[in-house]
Design a protein around this motif. Structure first.
Motif, mmCIF file in Angstrom:
data_model
loop_
_atom_site.group_PDB
_atom_site.id
_atom_site.type_symbol
_atom_site.label_atom_id
_atom_site.label_comp_id
_atom_site.label_asym_id
_atom_site.label_seq_id
_atom_site.Cartn_x
_atom_site.Cartn_y
_atom_site.Cartn_z
ATOM 1 N N SER A 83 -5.369 3.604 -1.637
ATOM 2 C CA SER A 83 -4.989 2.763 -0.500
ATOM 3 C C SER A 83 -6.112 1.812 -0.096
ATOM 4 N N THR B 49 0.831 -1.207 0.000
ATOM 5 C CA THR B 49 0.000 0.000 0.000
ATOM 6 C C THR B 49 0.867 1.259 0.000
ATOM 7 N N VAL C 213 -6.332 -1.021 -2.675
ATOM 8 C CA VAL C 213 -5.257 -2.004 -2.512
ATOM 9 C C VAL C 213 -5.478 -2.847 -1.260
ATOM 10 N N ALA C 214 -5.811 -2.194 -0.134
ATOM 11 C CA ALA C 214 -5.982 -2.914 1.127
ATOM 12 C C ALA C 214 -7.170 -3.868 1.071
ATOM 13 N N MET D 44 -2.357 5.175 4.624
ATOM 14 C CA MET D 44 -1.836 3.999 3.927
ATOM 15 C C MET D 44 -1.574 2.835 4.873
ATOM 16 N N ASN E 169 -4.895 -0.999 6.534
ATOM 17 C CA ASN E 169 -4.519 -2.409 6.695
ATOM 18 C C ASN E 169 -4.662 -2.890 8.133
ATOM 19 N N SER F 287 -11.232 0.725 6.839
ATOM 20 C CA SER F 287 -10.641 1.430 5.704
ATOM 21 C C SER F 287 -11.649 2.416 5.130
#
Length: 269
Positions: A55, A12, A58-59, A136, A140, A70
């Protein structure tokens, strides 16, 4: 999803860096085409929104589905970023170059493109990436969110109110025909000379607290610290006050009686 080995977080961070480079590169091209450095003012908050969107994508792909924490970080960043971008765009639209940027370009002696890259977009891109690290990392943190996240939301809310109300009060003050050349010392501006900057610092402290439920998120404390330094010592209050002292009679008296950052009752006498 708990990113125990850090692989997803590193991915990320890496893709976030690419997003910053691409986004700021596009905005740089627009600024060079228009020969106007003020473009970076609107680009700044929208850059964080871009990082948050990338981000989260992606996460959530790594987690195998949507994760509400998120989404919380995306919501906080987007609400703040879009509001600020719209405010700055409307403030600067149709106006000449901001005197701060014009003075920078005139004093540098290099071409407009070189000044734009070296003095504006490159340092702001680096600062953007540094400040955005809680986003970022925090996206996660699924499975690691604690009560700190809700404290962060409250701090964010305080900051958002201070920034948005302070901006609105100043805009309304400037609309009045009897305030030309006068100092805004009403509303929130009675308690701090920079309610918008104080609010900005609180917003990013809140976002960091949301991410700080995990150890990696806790380590991103560099974000609110860096943002507060930028706002008070580098690009925010210091440059603003230099211009105010030169253009607003009585500004020194306002400085003596009003807190520079943290809201406090005004001094009397």
């Amino acid at each position: 999803m708990i990113d125990n080995d850090g692989t997803q977080t590193l991915l990320t961070l890496g893709i976030g860096l690419v997003a910053v480079v691409v986004f700021m590169g596009v905005c740089l091209a627009l600024a060079i085409r228009a020969e106007k450095l003020t473009v970076v003012d609107t680009a700044w908050p929208l850059g964080f929104v871009t990082i948050a969107v990338v981000s989260v994508f992606v996460a959530d792909r790594g987690a195998g589905g949507y994760a509400w924490p998120s989404g919380l970080l995306l919501l906080l960043t987007t609400v703040w970023g879009v509001r600020l971008a719209v405010h700055l765009h409307l403030r600067n639209r149709g106006k000449p170059e901001d005197p701060r940027y014009q003075q920078m370009a005139d004093a540098d002696g290099r071409s407009f493109a070189q000044v734009a890259v070296r003095r504006v977009f490159l340092p702001q891109g680096i600062a953007m990436y540094l400040v955005a690290t809680p986003i970022m990392v925090g996206v996660n943190n699924e499975g690691h969110y604690t009560w700190l996240a809700w404290v962060g939301v409250l701090v964010w809310l305080v900051g958002f109110v201070f920034e948005s109300v302070g901006d609105w009060q100043l805009k309304e003050f400037k609309k009045r025909p009897d305030t030309d050349g006068k100092i805004m010392d009403q509303g929130l501006w009675r308690y701090t000379r920079h309610p918008n900057y104080f609010g900005d610092a609180c917003v990013w402290t809140g976002i960091w607290l949301v991410a700080a439920s995990s150890l990696p998120g806790l380590l991103t404390v560099v974000s609110p610290v860096a943002m507060t330094i930028f706002l008070t010592k580098v690009t925010g209050a210091s440059l603003n006050e230099k211009g105010m002292r030169e253009s607003k009679p009585g500004y020194d008296d306002y400085v003596r009686r009003t807190s520079g950052f943290i809201p406090l009752p005004p001094k009397t006498g």
